[in-house]
Design a protein around this motif. Structure first.
Motif, PDB file in Angstrom:
ATOM      1  N   VAL A 139     -11.021 -13.637  32.373  1.00 49.50           N
ATOM      2  CA  VAL A 139     -11.325 -13.709  30.948  1.00 49.50           C
ATOM      3  C   VAL A 139     -10.225 -14.407  30.148  1.00 49.50           C
ATOM      4  O   VAL A 139     -10.477 -14.972  29.083  1.00 49.50           O
ATOM      5  CB  VAL A 139     -11.578 -12.290  30.385  1.00 49.50           C
ATOM      6  CG1 VAL A 139     -10.286 -11.492  30.347  1.00 49.50           C
ATOM      7  CG2 VAL A 139     -12.219 -12.340  29.000  1.00 49.50           C
ATOM      8  N   TRP A 140      -9.010 -14.420  30.687  1.00 49.72           N
ATOM      9  CA  TRP A 140      -7.916 -15.062  29.951  1.00 49.72           C
ATOM     10  C   TRP A 140      -8.010 -16.585  30.004  1.00 49.72           C
ATOM     11  O   TRP A 140      -7.489 -17.266  29.124  1.00 49.72           O
ATOM     12  CB  TRP A 140      -6.567 -14.613  30.523  1.00 49.72           C
ATOM     13  CG  TRP A 140      -6.283 -13.171  30.222  1.00 49.72           C
ATOM     14  CD1 TRP A 140      -6.267 -12.133  31.101  1.00 49.72           C
ATOM     15  CD2 TRP A 140      -5.980 -12.599  28.941  1.00 49.72           C
ATOM     16  NE1 TRP A 140      -5.967 -10.957  30.461  1.00 49.72           N
ATOM     17  CE2 TRP A 140      -5.793 -11.212  29.133  1.00 49.72           C
ATOM     18  CE3 TRP A 140      -5.852 -13.119  27.649  1.00 49.72           C
ATOM     19  CZ2 TRP A 140      -5.487 -10.348  28.091  1.00 49.72           C
ATOM     20  CZ3 TRP A 140      -5.547 -12.260  26.608  1.00 49.72           C
ATOM     21  CH2 TRP A 140      -5.372 -10.901  26.827  1.00 49.72           C
TER      22      TRP A 140
ATOM     23  N   GLN B  33      -3.446  -6.061  29.370  1.00 48.49           N
ATOM     24  CA  GLN B  33      -3.220  -6.531  28.005  1.00 48.49           C
ATOM     25  C   GLN B  33      -4.487  -6.526  27.157  1.00 48.49           C
ATOM     26  O   GLN B  33      -5.594  -6.681  27.654  1.00 48.49           O
ATOM     27  CB  GLN B  33      -2.617  -7.945  28.028  1.00 48.49           C
ATOM     28  CG  GLN B  33      -1.265  -8.015  28.682  1.00 48.49           C
ATOM     29  CD  GLN B  33      -0.378  -9.128  28.135  1.00 48.49           C
ATOM     30  OE1 GLN B  33       0.766  -9.243  28.537  1.00 48.49           O
ATOM     31  NE2 GLN B  33      -0.860  -9.945  27.224  1.00 48.49           N
ATOM     32  N   TRP B  34      -4.263  -6.406  25.852  1.00 47.83           N
ATOM     33  CA  TRP B  34      -5.349  -6.398  24.885  1.00 47.83           C
ATOM     34  C   TRP B  34      -5.911  -7.801  24.681  1.00 47.83           C
ATOM     35  O   TRP B  34      -5.164  -8.755  24.493  1.00 47.83           O
ATOM     36  CB  TRP B  34      -4.862  -5.856  23.546  1.00 47.83           C
ATOM     37  CG  TRP B  34      -5.905  -5.883  22.469  1.00 47.83           C
ATOM     38  CD1 TRP B  34      -5.968  -6.730  21.405  1.00 47.83           C
ATOM     39  CD2 TRP B  34      -7.053  -5.020  22.366  1.00 47.83           C
ATOM     40  NE1 TRP B  34      -7.073  -6.454  20.645  1.00 47.83           N
ATOM     41  CE2 TRP B  34      -7.761  -5.408  21.207  1.00 47.83           C
ATOM     42  CE3 TRP B  34      -7.536  -3.965  23.140  1.00 47.83           C
ATOM     43  CZ2 TRP B  34      -8.931  -4.769  20.815  1.00 47.83           C
ATOM     44  CZ3 TRP B  34      -8.704  -3.333  22.736  1.00 47.83           C
ATOM     45  CH2 TRP B  34      -9.376  -3.737  21.587  1.00 47.83           C
ATOM     46  N   HIS B  35      -7.245  -7.914  24.728  1.00 42.96           N
ATOM     47  CA  HIS B  35      -7.927  -9.191  24.479  1.00 42.96           C
ATOM     48  C   HIS B  35      -8.672  -9.067  23.154  1.00 42.96           C
ATOM     49  O   HIS B  35      -9.651  -8.320  23.040  1.00 42.96           O
ATOM     50  CB  HIS B  35      -8.898  -9.491  25.621  1.00 42.96           C
ATOM     51  CG  HIS B  35      -9.417 -10.893  25.623  1.00 42.96           C
ATOM     52  ND1 HIS B  35     -10.277 -11.379  24.653  1.00 42.96           N
ATOM     53  CD2 HIS B  35      -9.200 -11.935  26.476  1.00 42.96           C
ATOM     54  CE1 HIS B  35     -10.570 -12.630  24.921  1.00 42.96           C
ATOM     55  NE2 HIS B  35      -9.916 -12.994  26.014  1.00 42.96           N
ATOM     56  N   ALA B  36      -8.215  -9.800  22.141  1.00 43.04           N
ATOM     57  CA  ALA B  36      -8.761  -9.652  20.789  1.00 43.04           C
ATOM     58  C   ALA B  36     -10.214 -10.097  20.700  1.00 43.04           C
ATOM     59  O   ALA B  36     -10.982  -9.568  19.883  1.00 43.04           O
ATOM     60  CB  ALA B  36      -7.918 -10.455  19.798  1.00 43.04           C
TER      61      ALA B  36
ATOM     62  N   GLU C 248     -10.700  -1.053  41.458  1.00 41.29           N
ATOM     63  CA  GLU C 248     -10.007  -1.542  40.273  1.00 41.29           C
ATOM     64  C   GLU C 248     -10.913  -1.648  39.049  1.00 41.29           C
ATOM     65  O   GLU C 248     -10.520  -1.313  37.930  1.00 41.29           O
ATOM     66  CB  GLU C 248      -9.392  -2.901  40.605  1.00 41.29           C
ATOM     67  CG  GLU C 248      -8.309  -3.338  39.675  1.00 41.29           C
ATOM     68  CD  GLU C 248      -7.602  -4.583  40.196  1.00 41.29           C
ATOM     69  OE1 GLU C 248      -8.104  -5.695  39.914  1.00 41.29           O
ATOM     70  OE2 GLU C 248      -6.578  -4.442  40.890  1.00 41.29           O
ATOM     71  N   ARG C 249     -12.142  -2.100  39.223  1.00 37.43           N
ATOM     72  CA  ARG C 249     -13.022  -2.292  38.070  1.00 37.43           C
ATOM     73  C   ARG C 249     -13.335  -0.971  37.379  1.00 37.43           C
ATOM     74  O   ARG C 249     -13.328  -0.884  36.152  1.00 37.43           O
ATOM     75  CB  ARG C 249     -14.320  -2.977  38.500  1.00 37.43           C
ATOM     76  CG  ARG C 249     -14.131  -4.427  38.931  1.00 37.43           C
ATOM     77  CD  ARG C 249     -15.458  -5.067  39.304  1.00 37.43           C
ATOM     78  NE  ARG C 249     -16.355  -5.143  38.165  1.00 37.43           N
ATOM     79  CZ  ARG C 249     -17.609  -5.577  38.230  1.00 37.43           C
ATOM     80  NH1 ARG C 249     -18.107  -5.963  39.393  1.00 37.43           N
ATOM     81  NH2 ARG C 249     -18.354  -5.626  37.154  1.00 37.43           N
TER      82      ARG C 249
ATOM     83  N   ARG D 165     -11.003  -5.231  24.208  1.00 36.73           N
ATOM     84  CA  ARG D 165     -10.712  -4.322  25.301  1.00 36.73           C
ATOM     85  C   ARG D 165      -9.515  -4.850  26.079  1.00 36.73           C
ATOM     86  O   ARG D 165      -9.036  -5.970  25.832  1.00 36.73           O
ATOM     87  CB  ARG D 165     -11.917  -4.148  26.225  1.00 36.73           C
ATOM     88  CG  ARG D 165     -12.430  -5.427  26.866  1.00 36.73           C
ATOM     89  CD  ARG D 165     -13.363  -5.106  28.032  1.00 36.73           C
ATOM     90  NE  ARG D 165     -12.614  -4.538  29.157  1.00 36.73           N
ATOM     91  CZ  ARG D 165     -13.194  -4.037  30.250  1.00 36.73           C
ATOM     92  NH1 ARG D 165     -14.513  -3.978  30.336  1.00 36.73           N
ATOM     93  NH2 ARG D 165     -12.457  -3.582  31.248  1.00 36.73           N
ATOM     94  N   PHE D 166      -9.020  -4.032  27.002  1.00 42.65           N
ATOM     95  CA  PHE D 166      -7.865  -4.395  27.811  1.00 42.65           C
ATOM     96  C   PHE D 166      -8.314  -5.006  29.132  1.00 42.65           C
ATOM     97  O   PHE D 166      -9.300  -4.570  29.730  1.00 42.65           O
ATOM     98  CB  PHE D 166      -7.005  -3.149  28.091  1.00 42.65           C
ATOM     99  CG  PHE D 166      -6.413  -2.521  26.866  1.00 42.65           C
ATOM    100  CD1 PHE D 166      -5.210  -2.966  26.352  1.00 42.65           C
ATOM    101  CD2 PHE D 166      -7.068  -1.475  26.220  1.00 42.65           C
ATOM    102  CE1 PHE D 166      -4.658  -2.385  25.222  1.00 42.65           C
ATOM    103  CE2 PHE D 166      -6.529  -0.883  25.085  1.00 42.65           C
ATOM    104  CZ  PHE D 166      -5.324  -1.343  24.584  1.00 42.65           C
ATOM    105  N   TYR D 167      -7.557  -6.020  29.579  1.00 41.61           N
ATOM    106  CA  TYR D 167      -7.805  -6.664  30.869  1.00 41.61           C
ATOM    107  C   TYR D 167      -6.484  -6.849  31.598  1.00 41.61           C
ATOM    108  O   TYR D 167      -5.439  -7.051  30.969  1.00 41.61           O
ATOM    109  CB  TYR D 167      -8.438  -8.049  30.682  1.00 41.61           C
ATOM    110  CG  TYR D 167      -9.874  -8.041  30.249  1.00 41.61           C
ATOM    111  CD1 TYR D 167     -10.911  -7.977  31.170  1.00 41.61           C
ATOM    112  CD2 TYR D 167     -10.201  -8.102  28.892  1.00 41.61           C
ATOM    113  CE1 TYR D 167     -12.239  -7.976  30.767  1.00 41.61           C
ATOM    114  CE2 TYR D 167     -11.519  -8.103  28.475  1.00 41.61           C
ATOM    115  CZ  TYR D 167     -12.534  -8.033  29.418  1.00 41.61           C
ATOM    116  OH  TYR D 167     -13.847  -8.025  29.009  1.00 41.61           O
TER     117      TYR D 167
END
Length: 450
Positions: free
Chosen positions: A47-48, A32-35, A283-284, A39-41
């Motif tokens: 980070v969420w 998902q997009w992190h405003a 994954e990273r 970037r996407f995570y």
């Protein structure tokens, strides 16, 4: 049963598990997009910080004294101390590491049935050899998943037992019997053989648990059918329309490729090499590659909107000042509304030259469809596609001619349909009469068990 999959196919599991719609739980895709970070995570990334956490309905059941066992629930918020026996991401479509409330039990499950029978997948076109290998892996994985479901169901007493089987979902994506360069080269009866194996395994599970008193629900949250997505064009379309919006200049030269080095590499690197790289890099690095592919060519001060990662839906995010860290659109609502209406008008004019049909069937304002406290985490716009199969060329007076091809290798994709089949006593079946939407499972389970 009604679903939320017509807007975002990957929103269905959080919708089912929470009993709430996407505007409340905030999930639309596992990446998902992190405003704030631009970037996407992955939806379980630190980070969420709880922004996407939700509580599945079986936690409430467990706290009310209902013994619950859960195996491979999808997109559940990581919980180190759930109130029930829970094992997730053991053999599931997602690539997260397996987690369990009982680590020794997970270790025993892995010892008996394998660490991850379903294996890995990347969205590239599979050769006949890779498609056959996926077919055989799916059939073997179904055997192990059915055996594991039966075995786990006998380890602890339970009144609520949820287990997911995702092998047929993966097979449907990759082995759907269609011809076209967008699809994998699968044997004609490959998917049918997987479905037959699934039927046999479901029969064994039913035989193990159907005692005439237990209410068993076989259900799906999403359907599968021939792939008709067009999201391989979205980034190219927005690049040209955003330039037109900002400069008034139409770019009508024929474009045969996506912008950005990483996107072009992903389009051209052979499937075998991508599998090897996916396995070796981890994954990273995979997440870094996809972020570069999606946003690497974007200049944020000149980007009013951009494409969002999805399962094939046309999802668009507005780059709104004050919401996105590097936002440029707005800040007043009227400026945003003017751009949205301008964008809608031009998207609906795009045609597929081969058939003359429109590319976009419906332009959906996601926040109007799914309002709620987490609506801002969702994309702003969803495009529903008109063509019956992925196009290779589109055009309009605003964007000129764009050529591209779908490279996911997915001959099949989500349809947004779902169903439920029930066994059990006449009383339990009658209580299921209110099961109209995938949000209703929460109410049904509570009614039957408390």
């Amino acid at each position: 049963t009604g679903t939320t999959a017509d807007i975002a196919s990957a929103s269905v599991w959080p919708t089912f598990a929470s009993g709430k719609l996407p505007g409340d739980h905030g999930h639309y895709f596992p990446f998902q997009w992190h405003a704030g970070e631009m970037r996407f995570y992955r939806d379980y990334a630190p980070v969420w910080r709880g922004a996407l956490d939700y509580e599945p309905f079986w936690y409430e059941l467990a706290r009310r004294g209902v013994a619950c066992v859960v195996l491979d629930a999808v997109q559940s918020s990581p919980n180190p101390d759930p109130p029930c026996l829970e094992i997730n991401d053991w053999s599931a479509q997602s690539s997260a590491h397996a987690m369990a409330s009982d680590r020794p039990l997970l270790a025993e499950l892995q010892r008996r049935f394998g660490r991850r029978p379903i294996g890995m997948e990347i969205t590239v076109a599979k050769s006949r050899r890779l498609a056959q290998a996926l077919q055989q892996r799916a059939i073997g994985s179904l055997q192990r998943k059915a055996d594991a479901i039966i075995w786990l169901g006998r380890q602890r007493p339970w009144r609520f037992y949820l287990a997911s089987i995702q092998d047929a979902h993966r097979a449907g994506h990759n082995l759907w019997p269609v011809e076209g360069e967008f699809a994998s080269d699968s044997p004609p009866d490959a998917l049918l053989s997987v479905y037959r194996a699934l039927d046999e395994r479901l029969g064994r599970i039913l035989q193990a648990f159907d005692d005439g008193a237990t209410c068993i629900i076989l259900f799906t949250l999403n359907g599968m059918g021939p792939n008709r997505v067009q999201n391989h064009f979205v980034a190219q379309i927005l690049q040209r329309l955003n330039r037109l919006y900002l400069t008034g200049t139409c770019e009508r030269t024929v474009s045969n490729r996506r912008s950005g080095l990483m996107a072009q590499l992903r389009d051209r690197l052979p499937a075998g090499l991508q599998y090897t790289a996916n396995r070796l890099l981890g994954e990273r690095i995979q997440d870094w590659v996809v972020n570069r592919e999606m946003t690497g060519g974007l200049d944020w001060p000149r980007t009013p909107s951009f494409a969002v990662a999805s399962g094939g839906e046309g999802l668009i995010r507005l780059n709104i000042s004050g919401r996105e860290r590097a936002g440029m659109l707005g800040p007043d609502d009227r400026a945003v509304a003017r751009y949205v209406e301008w964008l809608r008008e031009r998207l609906l004019k795009i045609r597929v030259p081969a058939s003359g049909e429109p590319l976009v069937d419906e332009f959906v304002l996601v926040h109007e469809r799914y309002p709620g406290p987490r609506s801002a985490l969702l994309p702003d716009i969803a495009l529903k596609w008109a063509p019956a199969r992925p196009a290779t060329e589109i055009c309009s007076d605003d964007i000129g001619t764009l050529r591209n091809r779908l490279t996911s290798g997915r001959g099949g994709n989500h349809t947004g349909e779902s169903f439920a089949l029930l066994t059990g006593t006449p009383d339990s079946r009658s209580q299921a009469g209110g099961l109209h939407n995938i949000t209703d499972y929460r109410t049904l389970a509570t009614r039957l068990l408390t």
